[in-house]
Design a protein around this motif. Structure first.
Motif, PDB file in Angstrom:
ATOM      1  N   GLY A  91     -31.305 -26.673  -6.308  1.00 41.01           N
ATOM      2  CA  GLY A  91     -31.951 -26.768  -5.003  1.00 41.01           C
ATOM      3  C   GLY A  91     -32.360 -25.411  -4.465  1.00 41.01           C
ATOM      4  N   ALA A  92     -31.514 -24.399  -4.649  1.00 38.85           N
ATOM      5  CA  ALA A  92     -31.855 -23.053  -4.188  1.00 38.85           C
ATOM      6  C   ALA A  92     -33.059 -22.507  -4.935  1.00 38.85           C
ATOM      7  N   VAL A  93     -33.129 -22.783  -6.242  1.00 39.97           N
ATOM      8  CA  VAL A  93     -34.277 -22.338  -7.035  1.00 39.97           C
ATOM      9  C   VAL A  93     -35.549 -23.012  -6.540  1.00 39.97           C
ATOM     10  N   SER A 148     -49.049 -24.579   2.166  1.00 44.95           N
ATOM     11  CA  SER A 148     -50.375 -25.110   2.490  1.00 44.95           C
ATOM     12  C   SER A 148     -51.455 -24.143   2.038  1.00 44.95           C
ATOM     13  N   PRO A 149     -52.564 -24.664   1.520  1.00 43.36           N
ATOM     14  CA  PRO A 149     -53.681 -23.782   1.161  1.00 43.36           C
ATOM     15  C   PRO A 149     -54.484 -23.318   2.371  1.00 43.36           C
ATOM     16  N   ASP A 150     -54.245 -23.919   3.541  1.00 42.97           N
ATOM     17  CA  ASP A 150     -55.039 -23.608   4.726  1.00 42.97           C
ATOM     18  C   ASP A 150     -54.488 -22.447   5.547  1.00 42.97           C
ATOM     19  N   ALA A 151     -53.213 -22.124   5.362  1.00 45.71           N
ATOM     20  CA  ALA A 151     -52.615 -21.030   6.125  1.00 45.71           C
ATOM     21  C   ALA A 151     -51.382 -20.534   5.383  1.00 45.71           C
ATOM     22  N   GLY A 152     -51.151 -19.239   5.490  1.00 50.79           N
ATOM     23  CA  GLY A 152     -49.995 -18.655   4.831  1.00 50.79           C
ATOM     24  C   GLY A 152     -48.966 -18.181   5.835  1.00 50.79           C
ATOM     25  N   ALA A 153     -47.976 -17.470   5.337  1.00 53.35           N
ATOM     26  CA  ALA A 153     -46.925 -16.943   6.207  1.00 53.35           C
ATOM     27  C   ALA A 153     -47.475 -15.873   7.128  1.00 53.35           C
ATOM     28  N   GLY A 154     -46.861 -15.751   8.306  1.00 52.37           N
ATOM     29  CA  GLY A 154     -47.331 -14.770   9.276  1.00 52.37           C
ATOM     30  C   GLY A 154     -46.851 -13.368   8.984  1.00 52.37           C
ATOM     31  N   PHE A 155     -45.890 -13.202   8.076  1.00 47.64           N
ATOM     32  CA  PHE A 155     -45.405 -11.883   7.698  1.00 47.64           C
ATOM     33  C   PHE A 155     -44.812 -11.986   6.297  1.00 47.64           C
ATOM     34  N   LEU A 156     -44.383 -10.874   5.761  1.00 47.56           N
ATOM     35  CA  LEU A 156     -43.796 -10.868   4.424  1.00 47.56           C
ATOM     36  C   LEU A 156     -42.406 -11.496   4.498  1.00 47.56           C
ATOM     37  N   SER A 157     -42.381 -12.818   4.456  1.00 45.32           N
ATOM     38  CA  SER A 157     -41.146 -13.546   4.713  1.00 45.32           C
ATOM     39  C   SER A 157     -40.420 -13.980   3.448  1.00 45.32           C
ATOM     40  N   TRP A 158     -41.106 -13.966   2.292  1.00 45.13           N
ATOM     41  CA  TRP A 158     -40.475 -14.566   1.120  1.00 45.13           C
ATOM     42  C   TRP A 158     -39.177 -13.859   0.693  1.00 45.13           C
ATOM     43  N   PRO A 159     -39.049 -12.535   0.824  1.00 40.96           N
ATOM     44  CA  PRO A 159     -37.748 -11.954   0.447  1.00 40.96           C
ATOM     45  C   PRO A 159     -36.596 -12.486   1.302  1.00 40.96           C
ATOM     46  N   LEU A 160     -36.837 -12.590   2.611  1.00 41.63           N
ATOM     47  CA  LEU A 160     -35.798 -13.108   3.501  1.00 41.63           C
ATOM     48  C   LEU A 160     -35.470 -14.563   3.165  1.00 41.63           C
ATOM     49  N   LEU A 161     -36.488 -15.372   2.970  1.00 40.79           N
ATOM     50  CA  LEU A 161     -36.265 -16.793   2.709  1.00 40.79           C
ATOM     51  C   LEU A 161     -35.571 -17.012   1.364  1.00 40.79           C
ATOM     52  N   VAL A 162     -35.928 -16.214   0.381  1.00 38.80           N
ATOM     53  CA  VAL A 162     -35.263 -16.333  -0.922  1.00 38.80           C
ATOM     54  C   VAL A 162     -33.792 -15.944  -0.813  1.00 38.80           C
ATOM     55  N   VAL A 163     -33.517 -14.875  -0.075  1.00 37.85           N
ATOM     56  CA  VAL A 163     -32.124 -14.463   0.123  1.00 37.85           C
ATOM     57  C   VAL A 163     -31.335 -15.568   0.825  1.00 37.85           C
ATOM     58  N   LEU A 164     -31.924 -16.176   1.864  1.00 34.44           N
ATOM     59  CA  LEU A 164     -31.243 -17.226   2.607  1.00 34.44           C
ATOM     60  C   LEU A 164     -30.979 -18.462   1.758  1.00 34.44           C
ATOM     61  N   ALA A 165     -31.793 -18.671   0.734  1.00 34.41           N
ATOM     62  CA  ALA A 165     -31.588 -19.818  -0.154  1.00 34.41           C
ATOM     63  C   ALA A 165     -30.640 -19.494  -1.298  1.00 34.41           C
ATOM     64  N   VAL A 166     -30.732 -18.277  -1.837  1.00 31.99           N
ATOM     65  CA  VAL A 166     -30.006 -17.947  -3.066  1.00 31.99           C
ATOM     66  C   VAL A 166     -28.573 -17.483  -2.779  1.00 31.99           C
ATOM     67  N   VAL A 167     -28.377 -16.713  -1.713  1.00 31.62           N
ATOM     68  CA  VAL A 167     -27.043 -16.161  -1.455  1.00 31.62           C
ATOM     69  C   VAL A 167     -25.986 -17.254  -1.285  1.00 31.62           C
ATOM     70  N   PRO A 168     -26.217 -18.306  -0.475  1.00 30.62           N
ATOM     71  CA  PRO A 168     -25.194 -19.360  -0.391  1.00 30.62           C
ATOM     72  C   PRO A 168     -24.890 -19.993  -1.749  1.00 30.62           C
ATOM     73  N   ALA A 169     -25.930 -20.210  -2.571  1.00 26.66           N
ATOM     74  CA  ALA A 169     -25.699 -20.773  -3.898  1.00 26.66           C
ATOM     75  C   ALA A 169     -24.871 -19.817  -4.750  1.00 26.66           C
ATOM     76  N   GLY A 170     -25.127 -18.521  -4.635  1.00 27.70           N
ATOM     77  CA  GLY A 170     -24.343 -17.547  -5.382  1.00 27.70           C
ATOM     78  C   GLY A 170     -22.891 -17.525  -4.947  1.00 27.70           C
ATOM     79  N   VAL A 171     -22.646 -17.624  -3.657  1.00 34.58           N
ATOM     80  CA  VAL A 171     -21.261 -17.666  -3.160  1.00 34.58           C
ATOM     81  C   VAL A 171     -20.554 -18.907  -3.681  1.00 34.58           C
ATOM     82  N   ILE A 172     -21.265 -20.023  -3.741  1.00 36.91           N
ATOM     83  CA  ILE A 172     -20.673 -21.263  -4.258  1.00 36.91           C
ATOM     84  C   ILE A 172     -20.306 -21.107  -5.724  1.00 36.91           C
ATOM     85  N   VAL A 173     -21.204 -20.514  -6.509  1.00 40.42           N
ATOM     86  CA  VAL A 173     -20.912 -20.294  -7.929  1.00 40.42           C
ATOM     87  C   VAL A 173     -19.697 -19.381  -8.081  1.00 40.42           C
TER      88      VAL A 173
END
Length: 564
Positions: A24-26, A37-62
């Protein structure tokens, strides 16, 4: 058993849960990278933050599973999964109409859009939430088995009674505006002013937070308890932190009070309940068989009192604050204020051993009074919101929800949690005291009260010219749901009281008496604000029902004295 004496390896079920949450984190990380959406993107460089928020909890669980802290791992997965349904519905707004979303970390248009398509990233996000939810279902079984074979004294966690309060505050923050906006292409509004699908998602999240926290604190395994709180905290960070960062980083956006209100209590939860302790880690590695224990009765009584207090505070603010803009008031506001006073009065008596059982019996009924009056108050805001956008001689009609509407809605949710806590407390009381003893001899006044209650809630308490009184049989409107809930509570409690011992039956009948009296009091509290109001059939039937329940209470009290 999933965990047997002497075993320290993770069970197959726990490995499946860990694998699902990692998948799920992946998926969540990939969805962020691909774009929703192809019509609009993120308002800032958010993907590093969002990836960290998804991956770190999974890493702690592992890591927790790898270090044989099985309860911690199962609790973390369960806590994350508790918020997965709300997050899934919240993201579904992209599919219904992405242009109305308030998710600048994923979608910030630079032009006016009526509709927008969804891309592959959206489906990856949905898959990620579904995988997390599936992991939580598997982890719940692991946690249940761990609670059966490992025990910790719930009294050691009584200092965490503040944690449910923090969860409620965070839930209120999630219902508020996630980010403030001066951007003409991003209309930032609170959950109650936004689109229906997003509102459903936020309501699911707001309801899941305190419920998950209460269930986590009631776990026999200390690892499961701490893990659940950690998983819920990780989910709240994933929801609220991107909006806060967007408000600080994007021109035209500003950080909102709601974001701070959601995140600050979550940080306190992590400080007050660290994810692991050396003693807990040693206990979980040993996996010794212990006696399964239910949460302490004192804990549940205290939690019920706390929820009743929060319900009363939210209802009082909802009654006194404006429902729309800065001026609009509901004619039912004094009725809601009376319901707030009635529901808070028994709360202090839950802390005294001699009066706790009776106070719990009262609260198991009186919470419905907040629903009864709150739905009537909330109908003012709902009716006005339905008129928003309609044209007229003066142009389009526009209304904005005030604090009163928000807090009234919060009070309705807290009332439901108070009912749940009161019911669970009653179950624990019966486990402690047993169910043996003579039954309440009351029958005739109870049957009469039930029949009169049906007529009272089904017909108007007062009538007035040009005033359509909401009812159950006709003019079914928002307040009718409150009438229906209150009637079902009255009938259910009356039926259970006949099969209960005289003491609990007397408390239950007393609660029904107060609820019926509050219903009848709609005439002075609401009717006084409406010209030409006069008593209706529901008023007289309600008074008769009050008399019948008073008689039933007296008989049950006399039976309790004879039995005692």
């Amino acid at each position: 058993m999933l965990f047997e004496l002497g075993r320290s390896e993770a069970s197959p079920a726990l490995r499946v849960a860990v694998g699902l949450v990692v998948a799920g984190a992946v998926a969540l990380s990939a969805g962020v990278l691909v774009g929703v959406s192809p019509d609009a993107g993120a308002g800032f460089l958010s993907w590093p933050l969002l990836v960290v928020l998804a991956v770190v909890p999974a890493g702690v669980i592992v890591a927790a599973a790898g270090s044989r802290r099985h309860g911690l791992a199962a609790g973390l997965v369960a806590g994350l999964a508790a918020c997965a349904p709300g997050r899934l519905v919240l993201d579904a707004q992209f599919l219904v109409n992405g242009s109305k979303t308030i998710r600048p970390e994923l979608y910030l248009p630079d032009r006016l859009l009526d509709r927008s398509a969804v891309g592959a990233g959206f489906w990856l996000l949905i898959a990620g939430h579904l995988l997390t939810l599936a992991a939580g279902i598997v982890a719940a079984r692991v946690a249940r088995e761990l609670n059966e074979v490992t025990g910790s004294d719930p009294g050691r966690r009584r200092w965490r009674l503040v944690v449910p309060l923090l969860a409620v505050v965070a839930a209120v923050g999630l219902l508020m505006t996630p980010v403030l906006s001066d951007d003409p292409f991003l209309l930032a509004r609170s959950a109650f002013e936004g689109p229906g699908v997003a509102l459903a998602g936020y309501v699911l999240l707001a309801g899941a937070l305190p419920i998950a926290v209460v269930l986590g604190l009631s776990a026999a395994s200390d690892g499961v308890a701490r893990g659940t709180l950690g998983g819920v905290a990780a989910a709240v960070f994933a929801i609220a932190l991107p909006g806060l960062v967007a408000g600080l980083a994007v021109n035209g956006l500003h950080a909102s009070t709601g974001a701070y209100l959601a995140l600050a209590p979550t940080v306190l939860v992590l400080v007050l309940a660290p994810l692991t302790t050396p003693q807990e880690a040693q206990t979980e590695r040993t996996d010794f068989a212990g006696e399964a224990r239910i949460p302490g009765l004192t804990l549940w009584r205290s939690l019920t009192a706390l929820l009743a207090l929060l319900t009363a505070v939210a209802a009082a603010v909802g009654a006194l604050a404006p429902q729309l803009g800065m001026t609009t008031e509901s004619p039912s506001r004094w009725h809601l204020l009376a319901a707030a006073i009635v529901v808070v009065l028994p709360a202090p008596f839950l802390f005294a051993r001699r009066t706790a059982a009776a106070a719990r019996g009262l609260l198991a009924v009186l919470w419905a009074g907040v629903v009864l009056a709150g739905t009537a108050v909330l109908s003012t805001a709902i009716t006005a919101s339905e008129a928003t956008g309609l044209g007229g001689l003066g142009g389009a009609i526009s209304y904005h929800l005030g604090a009163g509407a928000v807090f009234t809605a919060v009070a309705l949710g807290l009332a439901g949690l108070t009912a749940l806590a009161a019911v669970i407390t009653g179950v624990v009381e019966r486990d402690d005291t047993g169910t043996e003893g003579p039954r309440s001899p009351v029958l005739v006044p109870v049957v009469a009260a039930a029949m009169l209650a049906v007529g009272s809630f089904g017909t108007p308490v007062f009538t007035a010219p040009d005033y359509p009184s909401p009812g159950l049989w006709s003019d079914f409107d928002t307040p009718s749901w409150g009438l229906l809930v209150a009637l079902l509570v009255v009938l259910g409690v009356l039926a259970l009281g006949v099969r209960s011992r005289p003491g609990p039956a007397a408390a239950a009948y007393a609660g029904v008496t107060l609820l019926l009296a509050l219903h009848v009091a709609e005439l002075p509290f609401v009717g006084s604000a409406i010209d030409g109001a006069r008593p209706g059939l529901g008023f007289w039937l309600g008074l008769a029902a009050v008399v019948a329940t008073v008689v039933a209470t007296a008989f049950a009290t006399a039976g309790a004295k004879r039995a005692g």
